[in-house]
Scaffold this motif. Structure first.
Motif, PDB file in Angstrom:
ATOM      1  N   VAL A  99      43.312  39.013  29.496  1.00  0.00           N
ATOM      2  CA  VAL A  99      42.854  38.114  30.292  1.00  0.00           C
ATOM      3  C   VAL A  99      43.561  37.687  31.734  1.00  0.00           C
ATOM      4  N   ALA A 100      42.820  37.303  32.504  1.00  0.00           N
ATOM      5  CA  ALA A 100      43.755  37.006  33.798  1.00  0.00           C
ATOM      6  C   ALA A 100      44.334  35.685  33.547  1.00  0.00           C
ATOM      7  N   SER A 101      45.671  35.632  34.121  1.00  0.00           N
ATOM      8  CA  SER A 101      46.292  34.188  34.050  1.00  0.00           C
ATOM      9  C   SER A 101      45.484  33.028  34.077  1.00  0.00           C
ATOM     10  N   THR A 102      44.655  33.076  35.089  1.00  0.00           N
ATOM     11  CA  THR A 102      43.824  31.964  35.422  1.00  0.00           C
ATOM     12  C   THR A 102      42.743  31.483  34.337  1.00  0.00           C
ATOM     13  N   ALA A 103      42.361  32.683  33.608  1.00  0.00           N
ATOM     14  CA  ALA A 103      41.269  32.300  32.545  1.00  0.00           C
ATOM     15  C   ALA A 103      42.158  31.854  31.255  1.00  0.00           C
ATOM     16  N   THR A 128      47.917  38.319  32.068  1.00  0.00           N
ATOM     17  CA  THR A 128      48.442  38.937  33.486  1.00  0.00           C
ATOM     18  C   THR A 128      47.461  38.820  34.513  1.00  0.00           C
ATOM     19  N   ASN A 129      48.000  39.056  35.766  1.00  0.00           N
ATOM     20  CA  ASN A 129      46.929  38.735  36.945  1.00  0.00           C
ATOM     21  C   ASN A 129      45.853  40.246  37.270  1.00  0.00           C
ATOM     22  N   ARG A 130      45.089  39.991  38.039  1.00  0.00           N
ATOM     23  CA  ARG A 130      44.194  41.007  38.406  1.00  0.00           C
ATOM     24  C   ARG A 130      44.665  42.166  38.529  1.00  0.00           C
ATOM     25  N   ARG A 131      45.602  42.491  39.161  1.00  0.00           N
ATOM     26  CA  ARG A 131      46.230  43.887  39.450  1.00  0.00           C
ATOM     27  C   ARG A 131      46.626  44.464  38.177  1.00  0.00           C
ATOM     28  N   ILE A 146      38.997  39.699  30.355  1.00  0.00           N
ATOM     29  CA  ILE A 146      38.267  38.687  30.957  1.00  0.00           C
ATOM     30  C   ILE A 146      38.962  38.663  32.372  1.00  0.00           C
ATOM     31  N   MET A 147      38.049  38.660  33.351  1.00  0.00           N
ATOM     32  CA  MET A 147      38.703  38.700  34.837  1.00  0.00           C
ATOM     33  C   MET A 147      37.640  38.277  35.807  1.00  0.00           C
ATOM     34  N   GLY A 148      38.042  38.195  36.931  1.00  0.00           N
ATOM     35  CA  GLY A 148      37.004  37.920  38.079  1.00  0.00           C
ATOM     36  C   GLY A 148      36.476  39.418  38.488  1.00  0.00           C
ATOM     37  N   LYS A 149      35.698  39.423  39.262  1.00  0.00           N
ATOM     38  CA  LYS A 149      34.621  40.558  39.585  1.00  0.00           C
ATOM     39  C   LYS A 149      35.710  41.731  39.968  1.00  0.00           C
ATOM     40  N   VAL A 194      50.854  29.600  47.240  1.00  0.00           N
ATOM     41  CA  VAL A 194      49.883  30.606  46.885  1.00  0.00           C
ATOM     42  C   VAL A 194      50.379  31.503  45.770  1.00  0.00           C
ATOM     43  N   ARG A 195      49.549  31.926  44.986  1.00  0.00           N
ATOM     44  CA  ARG A 195      49.652  32.817  44.015  1.00  0.00           C
ATOM     45  C   ARG A 195      50.299  34.379  44.454  1.00  0.00           C
ATOM     46  N   GLU A 196      50.905  35.082  43.679  1.00  0.00           N
ATOM     47  CA  GLU A 196      51.507  36.315  43.877  1.00  0.00           C
ATOM     48  C   GLU A 196      50.253  37.338  44.601  1.00  0.00           C
ATOM     49  N   GLN A 197      50.895  38.286  45.371  1.00  0.00           N
ATOM     50  CA  GLN A 197      49.920  39.421  45.660  1.00  0.00           C
ATOM     51  C   GLN A 197      49.496  40.132  44.102  1.00  0.00           C
ATOM     52  N   GLY A 198      48.242  40.286  44.145  1.00  0.00           N
ATOM     53  CA  GLY A 198      47.644  41.209  43.031  1.00  0.00           C
ATOM     54  C   GLY A 198      46.871  40.111  42.368  1.00  0.00           C
ATOM     55  N   SER A 199      47.211  38.476  42.690  1.00  0.00           N
ATOM     56  CA  SER A 199      46.256  37.438  41.928  1.00  0.00           C
ATOM     57  C   SER A 199      44.926  37.910  42.508  1.00  0.00           C
ATOM     58  N   GLY A 200      43.849  37.510  41.714  1.00  0.00           N
ATOM     59  CA  GLY A 200      42.469  37.473  41.972  1.00  0.00           C
ATOM     60  C   GLY A 200      42.225  36.170  42.706  1.00  0.00           C
ATOM     61  N   THR A 201      42.762  35.045  42.223  1.00  0.00           N
ATOM     62  CA  THR A 201      42.782  33.872  43.152  1.00  0.00           C
ATOM     63  C   THR A 201      43.110  33.935  44.553  1.00  0.00           C
ATOM     64  N   ARG A 202      44.329  34.568  44.561  1.00  0.00           N
ATOM     65  CA  ARG A 202      44.899  34.709  46.093  1.00  0.00           C
ATOM     66  C   ARG A 202      43.888  35.590  47.027  1.00  0.00           C
ATOM     67  N   LEU A 266      32.821  29.999  44.903  1.00  0.00           N
ATOM     68  CA  LEU A 266      32.296  29.972  43.791  1.00  0.00           C
ATOM     69  C   LEU A 266      32.499  31.547  43.434  1.00  0.00           C
ATOM     70  N   ARG A 267      33.244  31.643  42.152  1.00  0.00           N
ATOM     71  CA  ARG A 267      33.382  33.161  42.021  1.00  0.00           C
ATOM     72  C   ARG A 267      32.974  32.970  40.297  1.00  0.00           C
ATOM     73  N   HIS A 268      33.181  34.025  39.634  1.00  0.00           N
ATOM     74  CA  HIS A 268      32.256  34.248  38.215  1.00  0.00           C
ATOM     75  C   HIS A 268      33.612  35.000  37.226  1.00  0.00           C
ATOM     76  N   TRP A 269      33.339  34.661  36.242  1.00  0.00           N
ATOM     77  CA  TRP A 269      33.962  35.162  35.091  1.00  0.00           C
ATOM     78  C   TRP A 269      33.241  36.196  34.530  1.00  0.00           C
ATOM     79  N   TYR A 270      34.035  37.575  34.329  1.00  0.00           N
ATOM     80  CA  TYR A 270      33.217  38.828  33.621  1.00  0.00           C
ATOM     81  C   TYR A 270      33.783  39.086  32.625  1.00  0.00           C
TER      82      TYR A 270
HETATM   83  P1  PGA Z   1      44.172  35.868  38.622  1.00  0.00           P
HETATM   84  O1  PGA Z   1      42.792  35.485  38.388  1.00  0.00           O
HETATM   85  O2  PGA Z   1      44.585  37.197  38.870  1.00  0.00           O
HETATM   86  O3  PGA Z   1      44.543  34.752  39.979  1.00  0.00           O
HETATM   87  O4  PGA Z   1      45.027  35.013  37.487  1.00  0.00           O
HETATM   88  C1  PGA Z   1      41.852  36.461  38.144  1.00  0.00           C
HETATM   89  C2  PGA Z   1      40.657  36.655  38.782  1.00  0.00           C
HETATM   90  O5  PGA Z   1      40.299  35.608  39.450  1.00  0.00           O
HETATM   91  O6  PGA Z   1      40.121  37.978  39.009  1.00  0.00           O
END
Ligand code: PGA
Length: 303
Positions: A99-103, A128-131, A146-149, A194-202, A266-270
């Motif tokens: 899962v994304a760190s944010t989730a 871990t992050n999105r990347r 579980i992550m952003g789009k 800000v969050r690190e490069q590779g983060s979906g939030t960033r 507005l983002r979504h979880w997938y």
């Molecule tokens: P994160 O979030 O990489 O910032 O934790 C995931 C996403 O929003 O895709």
């Protein structure tokens, strides 16, 4: 007829190879052991199943008929085994979720609820992050993510299941926290942790500022949402985080959400997995569980 399944397997091996020697090799048995099994089977049935002409053996008519039935029996036994494995899977299988760190916090809660319903399964959770998640999907290291789009063009099956609003956070004594409505312009004058490069939030926050034609001043870079919240609390700048990372901080008034124009983003979880991946029964059950629990929750986004 008093048959054993082993006899049927031996019969099939001989019928396939039309040779006792080759059948014995494929079954890791001695040739006399195979002959003996066939002899017993023929006595049991009361008909010869093979006949020998010269050095070769052939199926008799009875052997041909028996071969058709034994193929059906084997097929059914295999099918039964698969179904049993599937059933065993949900009760006792393994589930690898990333899962994304944010989730992290809501995903952990979902997993805990799921684990209560399936006591004997083993769950591994990677955060871990999105990347990192995209890398794991590419190397097929995980069952479900579980992550952003995810980006277009990858062979991924994706299912949205919950809103993911990103909000601006500040310490309660911040001047912008006193305003009913904060125009976007005012955000340009602020520094953001800000969050690190590779983060979906960033990525989402940078895209948002770029789309609105606004400058974004970034301060410290942090690799976790927890660190961002602490930095914002300590007065190092404003932050943009998912509402799902905030709970206690709002309740205890350590942080506040600023009422900024055009926010939340507005983002979504997938729920994501590799297209064509054969999801295990546990993974399928978990996917259904997530879709159902978030569907039943009328306040999507506040899970
Ligand atoms: P994160 O979030 O990489 O910032 O934790 C995931 C996403 O929003 O895709």
């Amino acid at each position: 007829m008093n048959l054993t399944f082993r006899q049927i397997q031996v019969f099939q091996a001989v019928a396939r190879a039309l040779s006792y020697t080759q059948a014995a090799q494929s079954l890791h048995l001695s040739q006399p052991a195979v002959s003996m099994q066939i002899k017993q089977l023929e006595e049991n049935i009361g008909l010869p199943l093979f006949e020998q002409l010269g050095k070769k053996i052939y199926l008799t008519d009875a052997g041909q008929e028996f071969s058709n039935y034994s193929n059906q029996i084997s097929h059914l036994v295999r099918e039964a085994d698969e179904v049993m494995q599937q059933l065993k899977g949900v009760q006792m299988g393994r589930l690898a979720v990333s899962v994304a760190s944010t989730a992290n916090s809501f995903a952990t809660r979902l997993l805990a609820d799921f684990a209560k319903q399936h006591e004997n399964i083993t769950i591994s959770l990677d955060v871990t992050n999105r990347r990192g998640l995209l890398d794991q999907l590419a190397s097929n290291e995980t069952d479900i993510v579980i992550m952003g789009k995810p980006p277009e063009g990858l062979d991924l099956a994706i299912e949205p299941f919950m809103d993911n609003p990103l909000v601006v956070i500040a310490p309660p004594d911040h001047p912008l926290a006193q305003l009913d409505r904060v125009p976007m312009d005012s955000l340009q004058k602020e520094t953001f942790v800000v969050r690190e490069q590779g983060s979906g939030t960033r990525i989402a926050m940078e895209r948002f500022f770029a789309e609105k034609g606004l400058g974004l001043t970034t301060g410290m870079e942090m690799t976790s949402n927890e660190a961002i919240k602490q930095a914002v609390e300590a007065g190092l700048g404003l932050g943009i985080v998912s509402i799902h990372t905030l709970e206690l901080e709002l309740e205890t008034n350590r942080l506040v959400v600023i009422n900024a124009a055009n926010f939340p983003i507005l983002r979504h979880w997938y729920l994501v997995h590799r297209e064509g991946k054969r999801l295990s029964p546990v993974s399928l059950a978990f996917r259904d569980f997530v879709l159902q629990s978030t569907n039943e929750n009328p306040a999507k986004g506040s899970l």
